[in-house]
Design an enzyme around this catalytic site. Structure first.
Site, PDB file in Angstrom:
ATOM      1  N   LYS A   1       0.830  -1.207   0.000  1.00  0.00           N
ATOM      2  CA  LYS A   1       0.000   0.000   0.000  1.00  0.00           C
ATOM      3  C   LYS A   1       0.871   1.267   0.000  1.00  0.00           C
ATOM      4  O   LYS A   1       2.092   1.181   0.253  1.00  0.00           O
ATOM      5  CB  LYS A   1      -0.904  -0.015   1.234  1.00  0.00           C
ATOM      6  CG  LYS A   1      -1.947  -1.149   1.249  1.00  0.00           C
ATOM      7  CD  LYS A   1      -2.801  -1.020   2.509  1.00  0.00           C
ATOM      8  CE  LYS A   1      -3.835  -2.106   2.649  1.00  0.00           C
ATOM      9  NZ  LYS A   1      -4.660  -1.938   3.866  1.00  0.00           N
TER      10      LYS A   1
ATOM     11  N   TYR B   1     -12.291  -2.470  -2.578  1.00  0.00           N
ATOM     12  CA  TYR B   1     -12.814  -2.510  -1.206  1.00  0.00           C
ATOM     13  C   TYR B   1     -14.343  -2.464  -1.171  1.00  0.00           C
ATOM     14  O   TYR B   1     -14.918  -2.025  -0.178  1.00  0.00           O
ATOM     15  CB  TYR B   1     -12.237  -1.341  -0.407  1.00  0.00           C
ATOM     16  CG  TYR B   1     -10.829  -1.604   0.130  1.00  0.00           C
ATOM     17  CD1 TYR B   1     -10.517  -2.770   0.827  1.00  0.00           C
ATOM     18  CD2 TYR B   1      -9.818  -0.663  -0.034  1.00  0.00           C
ATOM     19  CE1 TYR B   1      -9.252  -3.003   1.317  1.00  0.00           C
ATOM     20  CE2 TYR B   1      -8.526  -0.889   0.470  1.00  0.00           C
ATOM     21  CZ  TYR B   1      -8.261  -2.068   1.147  1.00  0.00           C
ATOM     22  OH  TYR B   1      -7.004  -2.297   1.647  1.00  0.00           O
TER      23      TYR B   1
ATOM     24  N   ASN C   1      -1.192  -0.009   7.561  1.00  0.00           N
ATOM     25  CA  ASN C   1      -0.796  -1.408   7.790  1.00  0.00           C
ATOM     26  C   ASN C   1      -0.034  -2.044   6.637  1.00  0.00           C
ATOM     27  O   ASN C   1       0.032  -3.265   6.514  1.00  0.00           O
ATOM     28  CB  ASN C   1      -1.993  -2.241   8.253  1.00  0.00           C
ATOM     29  CG  ASN C   1      -3.116  -2.271   7.250  1.00  0.00           C
ATOM     30  OD1 ASN C   1      -2.968  -1.804   6.127  1.00  0.00           O
ATOM     31  ND2 ASN C   1      -4.245  -2.833   7.642  1.00  0.00           N
TER      32      ASN C   1
ATOM     33  N   HIS D   1      -1.856  -5.154   1.729  1.00  0.00           N
ATOM     34  CA  HIS D   1      -3.131  -5.857   1.606  1.00  0.00           C
ATOM     35  C   HIS D   1      -2.820  -7.311   1.278  1.00  0.00           C
ATOM     36  O   HIS D   1      -1.932  -7.581   0.469  1.00  0.00           O
ATOM     37  CB  HIS D   1      -3.972  -5.258   0.477  1.00  0.00           C
ATOM     38  CG  HIS D   1      -5.134  -6.127   0.091  1.00  0.00           C
ATOM     39  ND1 HIS D   1      -6.307  -6.144   0.809  1.00  0.00           N
ATOM     40  CD2 HIS D   1      -5.275  -7.055  -0.895  1.00  0.00           C
ATOM     41  CE1 HIS D   1      -7.131  -7.030   0.269  1.00  0.00           C
ATOM     42  NE2 HIS D   1      -6.535  -7.595  -0.766  1.00  0.00           N
TER      43      HIS D   1
ATOM     44  N   GLU E   1     -10.194 -10.383  -6.674  1.00  0.00           N
ATOM     45  CA  GLU E   1      -9.192  -9.313  -6.641  1.00  0.00           C
ATOM     46  C   GLU E   1      -8.128  -9.469  -7.728  1.00  0.00           C
ATOM     47  O   GLU E   1      -7.760  -8.501  -8.389  1.00  0.00           O
ATOM     48  CB  GLU E   1      -8.503  -9.298  -5.273  1.00  0.00           C
ATOM     49  CG  GLU E   1      -9.427  -8.900  -4.136  1.00  0.00           C
ATOM     50  CD  GLU E   1      -8.777  -9.055  -2.763  1.00  0.00           C
ATOM     51  OE1 GLU E   1      -9.410  -8.666  -1.779  1.00  0.00           O
ATOM     52  OE2 GLU E   1      -7.653  -9.572  -2.676  1.00  0.00           O
TER      53      GLU E   1
HETATM   54  N1  UDP Z   1      -9.427  -0.755   8.081  1.00  0.00           N
HETATM   55  C1  UDP Z   1      -9.412   0.354   8.893  1.00  0.00           C
HETATM   56  N2  UDP Z   1     -10.056   0.295  10.114  1.00  0.00           N
HETATM   57  C2  UDP Z   1     -10.690  -0.828  10.536  1.00  0.00           C
HETATM   58  C3  UDP Z   1     -10.699  -1.955   9.727  1.00  0.00           C
HETATM   59  C4  UDP Z   1     -10.064  -1.898   8.492  1.00  0.00           C
HETATM   60  O1  UDP Z   1      -8.831   1.368   8.533  1.00  0.00           O
HETATM   61  O2  UDP Z   1     -11.249  -0.833  11.661  1.00  0.00           O
HETATM   62  C5  UDP Z   1      -8.741  -0.694   6.787  1.00  0.00           C
HETATM   63  C6  UDP Z   1      -7.342  -1.286   6.858  1.00  0.00           C
HETATM   64  O3  UDP Z   1      -6.495  -0.565   5.957  1.00  0.00           O
HETATM   65  C7  UDP Z   1      -7.582  -2.686   6.349  1.00  0.00           C
HETATM   66  C8  UDP Z   1      -8.622  -2.430   5.266  1.00  0.00           C
HETATM   67  O4  UDP Z   1      -9.458  -1.437   5.817  1.00  0.00           O
HETATM   68  O5  UDP Z   1      -6.398  -3.280   5.861  1.00  0.00           O
HETATM   69  C9  UDP Z   1      -9.449  -3.642   4.871  1.00  0.00           C
HETATM   70  O6  UDP Z   1     -10.087  -4.159   6.007  1.00  0.00           O
HETATM   71  P1  UDP Z   1     -10.173  -5.713   6.274  1.00  0.00           P
HETATM   72  O7  UDP Z   1     -11.119  -5.917   7.389  1.00  0.00           O
HETATM   73  O8  UDP Z   1     -10.435  -6.428   4.989  1.00  0.00           O
HETATM   74  O9  UDP Z   1      -8.703  -6.050   6.821  1.00  0.00           O
HETATM   75  P2  UDP Z   1      -7.497  -6.834   6.145  1.00  0.00           P
HETATM   76  O10 UDP Z   1      -8.079  -7.938   5.307  1.00  0.00           O
HETATM   77  O11 UDP Z   1      -6.731  -5.828   5.317  1.00  0.00           O
HETATM   78  O12 UDP Z   1      -6.672  -7.347   7.287  1.00  0.00           O
HETATM   79 MG    MG Z   2      -9.564  -7.964   3.858  1.00  0.00          MG
END
Ligand code: UDP
Ligand code: MG
Length: 164
Positions: free
Chosen positions: A10, A50, A123, A126, A137
């Protein structure tokens, strides 16, 4: 089971120069690299990627985050596809928990991510959440020609291979 997984470094990971290190961590596994490209993230691509989080309060910020608007307009990200046994679990273990403060210290998110003073997650990467989501995706981020081996069915449209 043999799976595919999409990984994206990212904008925060790109501006901090973590792309190479992230790739190294994946290369240290038994997974095989089958596609990689630098992608400019448009609003459309970010929203479609997303789409399942559309109703979340952080959705708008997340779209702008992925477009690099919070990181010096770094809208170029590194996207790659690995394939192999349990690719999704292997990838998500390397990544660590979504919240960098809860991620294992040795994971990518735990060691290179942060939660900003405003409470946003930076973080770094992805990683697809499950094999079906990975397929959706990968087909969004890559054309069949950009993946070096046949991982999903394709058909011919005109002179081009397209995902079935
Ligand atoms: N995210 C965030 N706050 C949250 C949960 C998710 O900013 O409380 C963002 C974060 O960048 C995350 C992305 O949304 O990586 C996608 O969320 P997901 O739940 O799919 O998490 P991931 O699969 O990336 O661990
Ligand atoms: Mg996810």
């Amino acid at each position: 089971m043999k799976e595919n997984v999409l990984v994206i470094v990212k904008p925060d990971g790109m501006v901090h120069g973590h792309a190479g290190h992230v790739l190294t961590r994946f290369e240290e596994t038994d997974l095989k690299l089958v596609g990689a490209r630098v992608v400019r993230v448009t609003h459309d691509l970010a929203e479609t990627h997303y789409q399942h989080l559309k109703d979340k309060p952080f959705f708008d910020e997340l779209i702008h985050f992925l477009m690099g608007d919070l990181h010096n307009h770094q809208d170029l990200v590194l996207a790659y596809v690995f394939t192999g046994e349990n690719a999704v679990k292997v990838g998500r273990d390397i990544a660590g928990a979504t919240n960098p403060e809860q991620a294992d210290n040795k994971s990518i998110r735990g060691s290179m991510g942060r939660v900003t003073t405003k409470g946003s997650f930076e973080n770094v990467i992805h990683v697809s959440s499950d094999p079906l989501e990975a397929e959706r995706e990968i087909k969004l981020w890559f054309t069949p020609e950009e993946i070096a081996i046949d991982i999903f069915k394709t058909t011919i449209s005109g002179h081009r291979k397209v995902w079935s």
